[in-house]
Design a protein around this motif. Structure first.
Motif, PDB file in Angstrom:
ATOM      1  N   UNK B  17       9.294   0.579  -6.375  1.00  0.00           N
ATOM      2  CA  UNK B  17      10.458   1.022  -5.590  1.00  0.00           C
ATOM      3  C   UNK B  17      11.076  -0.223  -4.948  1.00  0.00           C
ATOM      4  N   UNK B  29       6.954  -0.941  -2.828  1.00  0.00           N
ATOM      5  CA  UNK B  29       5.655  -0.411  -3.245  1.00  0.00           C
ATOM      6  C   UNK B  29       5.626  -0.175  -4.747  1.00  0.00           C
ATOM      7  N   UNK B  32       1.668   2.861  -4.242  1.00  0.00           N
ATOM      8  CA  UNK B  32       1.473   3.470  -2.926  1.00  0.00           C
ATOM      9  C   UNK B  32       1.009   2.445  -1.912  1.00  0.00           C
ATOM     10  N   UNK B  33       1.595   2.489  -0.732  1.00  0.00           N
ATOM     11  CA  UNK B  33       1.326   1.453   0.266  1.00  0.00           C
ATOM     12  C   UNK B  33      -0.157   1.419   0.644  1.00  0.00           C
ATOM     13  N   UNK B  34      -0.759   2.584   0.838  1.00  0.00           N
ATOM     14  CA  UNK B  34      -2.159   2.608   1.287  1.00  0.00           C
ATOM     15  C   UNK B  34      -3.089   2.074   0.191  1.00  0.00           C
ATOM     16  N   UNK B  35      -2.849   2.481  -1.052  1.00  0.00           N
ATOM     17  CA  UNK B  35      -3.675   1.977  -2.163  1.00  0.00           C
ATOM     18  C   UNK B  35      -3.535   0.460  -2.280  1.00  0.00           C
ATOM     19  N   UNK B 208       5.696  -3.180   1.595  1.00  0.00           N
ATOM     20  CA  UNK B 208       5.149  -2.144   2.481  1.00  0.00           C
ATOM     21  C   UNK B 208       3.726  -2.485   2.877  1.00  0.00           C
ATOM     22  N   UNK B 211       3.426  -5.529   5.012  1.00  0.00           N
ATOM     23  CA  UNK B 211       3.716  -5.273   6.424  1.00  0.00           C
ATOM     24  C   UNK B 211       2.534  -4.634   7.156  1.00  0.00           C
ATOM     25  N   UNK B 296       1.197   3.179  11.196  1.00  0.00           N
ATOM     26  CA  UNK B 296      -0.174   3.595  10.947  1.00  0.00           C
ATOM     27  C   UNK B 296      -0.788   2.535  10.035  1.00  0.00           C
TER      28      UNK B 296
END
Lengths: 120, 342
Positions: B17, B29, B32-35, B208, B211, B296
């Protein structure tokens, strides 16, 4: 049957009750969901009222009630596992249930085919 | 139209993205940002940082930057600031000592044109934008993977040191709070490195994750914690201002440090809901500050952030609330970094 709004909520109406969530497209656009704020049980919502907030890592999004009704239940699993919305947006990641519903006059609902066409 | 890095087409092919970042089309990303965040904390990930700029500088750089370069060895690099006469932060940067009086200064993307104008008015400088690109490979396995895949021997490379190879320069630095390297090379070489790393299992990460990783590691970001209205005194980063050497803005900086009107604090929220840049910090009914970063953060599983507040409210453990427009979020002043690697 599932219906959708232009703000990417879905609503599944069964008799005088309904279940509400956000669409697969919405969760994909938001990215990883990290927090969900849901309305208190008993709250009376009019179609178009803000019913809660879904936050992803990057942003917060208001969720609007697709139809009018009274909040009868919220998905408490989302407190500890907001990622359920990413994993199963239109099933296990439901947000809340309404009773005593009345149809929307603010924002006409789309069926799945119309929503798909709306997404383009 | 926005600028594009040498890796742009690869991001699009990988279905990243894309977003605007300081005038650049950059990947926010991939999967996915968390992955992507977790990948860097536990294994390895790579970032396109070609949007950042570097200047090749010759001469006595010390009077222009806040960090002490006199005590910096050839082969090492050091973090500091470009300040104006009022001690306002023009940019944060890292200076690499390439030779006795030869330097590479690495700066942020959006500030680069103004930085170059400022620096080149004062010292002989060459903008490397047209010839050089950069990627970051970060994570506990970063050095081993770069060695395995690119064949670069990094066994003797210490923290904040750099090493030159036939086709690149590698420094043991980064912006994630993990071990890792930044690799500088020609655009073509960087594109080749990226492809090789990807083909050998090093997955890309977007801005993402960059950051959330930097925030969790307590690292400030220009445009958020730093800007022209802030000095290293308010930003709590006086350790990057040389005590021994004089530099532009130093007199003003020492004055500002004596009479702080606001100060950067790290805070943690009670719940998972995030505070965001620009939201107001309150104590009771009075406004005492403003949030500069908030998110978060996956590894610590908490919502944290930075805010500039009235210096009377900076004591560890003190509490305030953050107004997100619909609710007041309860926050506690905590120590930064929020996360420290084991």
């Amino acid at each position: 049957m599932m219906h959708y709004t232009k703000e990417h909520e879905w609503v599944k109406i069964e008799g005088t009750g309904a279940t509400i969530g956000i669409s697969h497209h919405a969760q994909e656009a938001l990215g990883d969901i990290t927090f969900v704020e849901l309305p208190p049980v008993g709250k009376v919502l009019k179609a178009g009222d803000a019913l809660g907030v879904v936050e992803s890592v990057k942003a917060a999004s208001d969720i609007y009630a697709p139809i009018s009704g009274t909040v009868s239940e919220v998905n408490t699993q989302l407190d500890g596992s907001p990622e359920l919305i990413n994993q199963s947006p239109e099933d296990k990641g439901w947000l809340c249930k309404l009773t005593k519903i009345t149809a929307s006059d603010a924002d006409p609902l789309m069926d799945a085919a119309a929503y798909k066409a709306f997404l383009g | 139209m926005n600028a594009r890095t040498i890796l742009f087409e690869k991001h699009v092919l990988a279905k990243a993205r894309m977003v605007d970042f300081g005038g650049w089309d950059m990947p926010v990303q991939y999967d996915g940002i968390i992955a992507e965040h977790n990948r860097v904390r536990t294994h390895v990930g790579m970032f396109d940082t070609c949007h950042m700029d570097a200047f090749l500088i010759k001469g006595d750089l010390n009077p222009i930057v806040s960090q002490d370069l006199k005590t910096l060895a050839v082969g090492a690099c050091r973090y500091g600031f470009l300040l104006n006469e009022e001690a306002g932060i023009l940019d944060d940067q890292i200076c690499y000592r390439l030779g006795e009086s030869e330097w590479m200064m690495v700066v942020n993307a959006s500030t680069a044109p103004a930085d170059f104008a400022w620096v080149s008015q004062r010292i002989e400088a060459q903008d490397l934008r047209s010839t050089q690109s950069k990627i970051d490979v970060q994570g506990p396995d970063a050095l081993a993977e770069v060695t395995r895949i690119l064949g670069l021997d990094l066994s003797d490379l210490k923290r904040f040191r750099w090493k030159r190879f036939s086709n690149c320069l590698v420094s043991r630095t980064g912006y994630t709070g993990e071990d890792g390297v930044e690799i500088y090379a020609t655009h073509e070489a960087i594109a080749t490195f990226w492809d090789k790393l990807l083909a050998n299992g090093v997955l890309p990460c977007g801005l993402g994750a960059r950051d959330t990783l930097r925030l969790e590691a307590g690292l400030p970001l220009y445009g958020h914690e730093f800007d022209l209205t802030k000095s290293p005194a308010e930003a709590n980063v006086m350790r990057y201002a040389s005590k021994a050497e004089s530099f532009i803005g130093k007199d003003a900086l020492l004055e500002r440090a004596k009479n702080l009107k606001e100060q950067l604090v790290a805070f943690k929220l009670e719940g998972r809901q995030s505070a965001r840049n620009g939201q107001v910090v309150k104590q009771g009914d009075s406004v005492i500050g403003v949030v500069t970063s908030g998110s978060y953060c996956p590894t610590i599983a908490a919502a944290v952030g930075f805010a500039y507040v009235d210096p009377r409210h900076t004591v560890l453990g003190s509490t305030f609330s953050i107004d997100n427009g619909r609710a007041l979020l309860a926050a506690t002043v905590v120590e930064s970094p929020f996360y420290r690697k084991k």
